[in-house]
Design an enzyme around this catalytic site. Structure first.
Site, PDB file in Angstrom:
ATOM      1  N   GLY A   8      44.846  43.670  46.349  1.00  0.00           N
ATOM      2  CA  GLY A   8      43.657  44.238  47.018  1.00  0.00           C
ATOM      3  C   GLY A   8      43.993  44.707  48.422  1.00  0.00           C
ATOM      4  N   GLY A  11      41.824  47.114  50.712  1.00  0.00           N
ATOM      5  CA  GLY A  11      40.436  46.759  51.013  1.00  0.00           C
ATOM      6  C   GLY A  11      40.204  46.507  52.494  1.00  0.00           C
ATOM      7  N   GLN A  12      38.975  46.111  52.805  1.00  0.00           N
ATOM      8  CA  GLN A  12      38.590  45.901  54.212  1.00  0.00           C
ATOM      9  C   GLN A  12      39.518  44.888  54.877  1.00  0.00           C
ATOM     10  OE1 GLN A  12      34.796  43.998  54.862  1.00  0.00           O
ATOM     11  NE2 GLN A  12      34.730  44.597  57.014  1.00  0.00           N
ATOM     12  N   ASP A  53      46.825  46.806  38.841  1.00  0.00           N
ATOM     13  CA  ASP A  53      45.481  46.473  38.372  1.00  0.00           C
ATOM     14  C   ASP A  53      45.531  45.004  37.958  1.00  0.00           C
ATOM     15  OD1 ASP A  53      43.167  45.995  37.013  1.00  0.00           O
ATOM     16  OD2 ASP A  53      43.294  47.766  35.723  1.00  0.00           O
ATOM     17  N   TYR A 142      29.033  36.659  41.806  1.00  0.00           N
ATOM     18  CA  TYR A 142      30.076  36.608  42.844  1.00  0.00           C
ATOM     19  C   TYR A 142      30.239  35.173  43.354  1.00  0.00           C
ATOM     20  CZ  TYR A 142      32.220  37.548  47.455  1.00  0.00           C
ATOM     21  OH  TYR A 142      33.036  37.561  48.573  1.00  0.00           O
ATOM     22  N   LYS A 146      33.384  32.538  43.237  1.00  0.00           N
ATOM     23  CA  LYS A 146      34.003  31.956  44.430  1.00  0.00           C
ATOM     24  C   LYS A 146      34.124  30.433  44.295  1.00  0.00           C
ATOM     25  CE  LYS A 146      35.139  35.533  46.545  1.00  0.00           C
ATOM     26  NZ  LYS A 146      36.569  35.808  46.609  1.00  0.00           N
TER      27      LYS A 146
HETATM   28  N1  LIG Z   1      34.661  41.485  53.654  1.00  0.00           N
HETATM   29  C1  LIG Z   1      33.896  40.414  53.735  1.00  0.00           C
HETATM   30  O1  LIG Z   1      32.892  40.416  54.466  1.00  0.00           O
HETATM   31  C2  LIG Z   1      34.244  39.165  52.959  1.00  0.00           C
HETATM   32  C3  LIG Z   1      33.502  38.012  53.199  1.00  0.00           C
HETATM   33  C4  LIG Z   1      33.804  36.864  52.477  1.00  0.00           C
HETATM   34  C5  LIG Z   1      34.847  36.861  51.579  1.00  0.00           C
HETATM   35  N2  LIG Z   1      35.566  38.012  51.365  1.00  0.00           N
HETATM   36  C6  LIG Z   1      36.650  37.955  50.379  1.00  0.00           C
HETATM   37  O2  LIG Z   1      37.838  38.500  50.887  1.00  0.00           O
HETATM   38  C7  LIG Z   1      38.590  39.130  49.839  1.00  0.00           C
HETATM   39  C8  LIG Z   1      38.913  40.550  50.230  1.00  0.00           C
HETATM   40  O3  LIG Z   1      37.682  41.224  50.440  1.00  0.00           O
HETATM   41  P1  LIG Z   1      37.568  42.669  51.130  1.00  0.00           P
HETATM   42  O4  LIG Z   1      36.473  42.578  52.093  1.00  0.00           O
HETATM   43  O5  LIG Z   1      38.875  43.183  51.560  1.00  0.00           O
HETATM   44  O6  LIG Z   1      36.991  43.478  49.877  1.00  0.00           O
HETATM   45  P2  LIG Z   1      37.119  45.016  49.532  1.00  0.00           P
HETATM   46  O7  LIG Z   1      36.039  45.322  48.542  1.00  0.00           O
HETATM   47  O8  LIG Z   1      37.183  45.830  50.765  1.00  0.00           O
HETATM   48  O9  LIG Z   1      38.521  45.039  48.840  1.00  0.00           O
HETATM   49  C9  LIG Z   1      38.716  44.489  47.571  1.00  0.00           C
HETATM   50  C10 LIG Z   1      39.977  45.081  47.036  1.00  0.00           C
HETATM   51  O10 LIG Z   1      40.109  44.660  45.676  1.00  0.00           O
HETATM   52  C11 LIG Z   1      40.671  45.729  44.990  1.00  0.00           C
HETATM   53  N3  LIG Z   1      40.416  45.623  43.553  1.00  0.00           N
HETATM   54  C12 LIG Z   1      39.243  45.705  42.896  1.00  0.00           C
HETATM   55  N4  LIG Z   1      39.468  45.660  41.563  1.00  0.00           N
HETATM   56  C13 LIG Z   1      40.816  45.532  41.399  1.00  0.00           C
HETATM   57  C14 LIG Z   1      41.672  45.435  40.274  1.00  0.00           C
HETATM   58  N5  LIG Z   1      41.196  45.475  39.025  1.00  0.00           N
HETATM   59  N6  LIG Z   1      43.005  45.321  40.487  1.00  0.00           N
HETATM   60  C15 LIG Z   1      43.515  45.277  41.733  1.00  0.00           C
HETATM   61  N7  LIG Z   1      42.757  45.396  42.841  1.00  0.00           N
HETATM   62  C16 LIG Z   1      41.422  45.508  42.667  1.00  0.00           C
HETATM   63  C17 LIG Z   1      40.012  46.979  45.585  1.00  0.00           C
HETATM   64  O11 LIG Z   1      40.809  48.137  45.323  1.00  0.00           O
HETATM   65  C18 LIG Z   1      39.987  46.623  47.048  1.00  0.00           C
HETATM   66  O12 LIG Z   1      41.169  47.055  47.683  1.00  0.00           O
HETATM   67  C19 LIG Z   1      37.725  38.995  48.587  1.00  0.00           C
HETATM   68  O13 LIG Z   1      38.118  37.870  47.866  1.00  0.00           O
HETATM   69  C20 LIG Z   1      36.340  38.764  49.141  1.00  0.00           C
HETATM   70  O14 LIG Z   1      35.519  38.064  48.234  1.00  0.00           O
HETATM   71  C21 LIG Z   1      35.285  39.158  52.038  1.00  0.00           C
END
Ligand SMILES: NC(=O)c1ccc[n+]([C@@H]2O[C@H](COP(=O)([O-])OP(=O)(O)OC[C@H]3O[C@@H](n4cnc5c(N)ncnc54)[C@H](O)[C@@H]3O)[C@@H](O)[C@H]2O)c1
Length: 320
Positions: A8, A11-12, A53, A142, A146
């Site tokens: 991932g 992602g953010q 993936d 979700y 978790k």
């Molecule tokens: N951003 C927040 O506010 C927040 C808060 C609490 C927990 N989290 C946790 O932190 C982690 C990262 O979150 P984030 O904010 O970067 O989320 P995001 O949605 O920005 O990124 C998630 C990533 O997962 C990837 N992804 C989705 N399906 C996929 C697949 N089948 N194969 C491979 N990659 C796949 C997406 O391409 C993306 O890059 C997650 O576990 C999320 O639950 C985030």
């Protein structure tokens, strides 16, 4: 040498974690895996990247076998709002793929897997000010995923020795990659609205208080926990980490102090409001402080100042 695989990665959180990991461990030792190849350009390309993936079991096995990581930061996930809209996808990514990652980590001798949990792991029965160890009965797909991640993490540690660690992150604010699938996304989108048009329509009620954190603190929490002395940890995959809590109205006020013409309106999205209402207002992070020395740095004023400064540069072509 510590070889690290990040899922991932585009992602953010991944997009901001990777540069910090590469700085610490050397670019070649941090492999960024992204879901779709067109996103490869979006991750920091100063080191190796692969397409992965996580729902493809063979691909996961091949990549773990060929890259032989010591540590995996497993960030691939479907976040809260999207998970409610597409349960099947959430199940494949957040449940099945999690198991695939853990099993292959055991099989190929990975030392540590870091899995972020979330405030979503709590539910309506959790006290509004949530201690580390409390009732967790989330009513979202979700949140259930978790809790599963936390419980499986602790289970794999005790049954297999795989060192799974995780923090329950609050909503994370950042300026680099805009979040799109979560319930706390308003706290980032509001800055885009404030800077581009001077307006933002918020989908949560003005008094919805939620725990929040700035990205540098979130990244630091993941890295600090990954490096913590394992012999001092009583918990593993289930640490509260906290910074600040605020409501949309309080954030809007803080923005208006800097951008006086900013106006906020409300159009409540019942689904995201219900999710937010099931989460605690505040997290108590005394356990993380005691067991691995966690502390946050950024408060509301520092966050708002930095977001406005960084986004003003990023969005300069769009700001009139
Ligand atoms: N951003 C927040 O506010 C927040 C808060 C609490 C927990 N989290 C946790 O932190 C982690 C990262 O979150 P984030 O904010 O970067 O989320 P995001 O949605 O920005 O990124 C998630 C990533 O997962 C990837 N992804 C989705 N399906 C996929 C697949 N089948 N194969 C491979 N990659 C796949 C997406 O391409 C993306 O890059 C997650 O576990 C999320 O639950 C985030």
């Amino acid at each position: 040498m510590n070889k690290i695989l990040v899922t991932g990665a585009s992602g953010q959180i991944g997009s901001e974690l990777i540069p910090v990991l590469r700085e610490k461990h050397g670019s070649d030792n941090v492999i960024a895996s992204v879901h779709e190849s067109h996103l490869l350009d979006e991750v920091d390309l100063t080191g190796p990247s692969v397409e992965l993936d996580v729902t493809d079991k063979k691909q996961v096995e091949d990549i773990i076998e060929s890259t032989q990581p010591d540590t995996i930061f497993h960030l691939a996930s479907v976040l809260s709002a999207l998970a409610e809209q597409d349960r099947q996808l959430a199940y494949k990514v957040n449940f099945e793929a999690l198991y695939t990652i853990l099993e292959n980590s055991v099989k190929y001798g990975v030392d540590k897997v870091i899995i972020p949990s979330s405030i979503g792991a709590f539910g309506l029965d959790t006290p509004a000010v949530a201690p580390n160890d409390t009732l967790q009965r989330p009513n979202t797909i979700y949140g259930i995923s978790k809790v599963l991640g936390e419980l499986l993490g602790n289970y794999y540690y005790s049954m297999t020795g795989l060192d799974v660690r995780g923090v329950r992150l609050p909503g994370v604010l950042s300026w680099k990659v805009e979040p799109t699938a979560g319930t706390t996304d308003y706290a980032v989108a509001i800055f885009y609205g404030a800077l581009i048009s001077g307006k933002y329509v918020c989908y949560l009620r003005d008094d919805t208080k939620l725990p929040m954190m700035y990205m540098p603190d979130a990244v630091n929490s993941l890295i600090l926990l990954s490096e913590a002395d394992g012999s001092k940890l009583q918990h593993r995959a289930d640490f509260n980490v906290a910074a600040i809590s605020f409501t949309p109205a309080e954030l809007a006020t803080a923005i208006t102090k800097r951008l006086p013409h900013f106006e906020m309106e409300y159009a409540i999205d019942p689904m995201r409001q219900a999710i937010a209402d099931s989460w605690p207002d505040e997290l108590i992070d005394d356990v993380a402080k005691t067991e691995w020395g966690w502390n946050h740095k950024y408060g509301l004023d520092e966050i708002v100042d930095d977001m406005i400064e960084k986004l003003s540069i990023k969005l300069q072509d769009k700001i009139g």
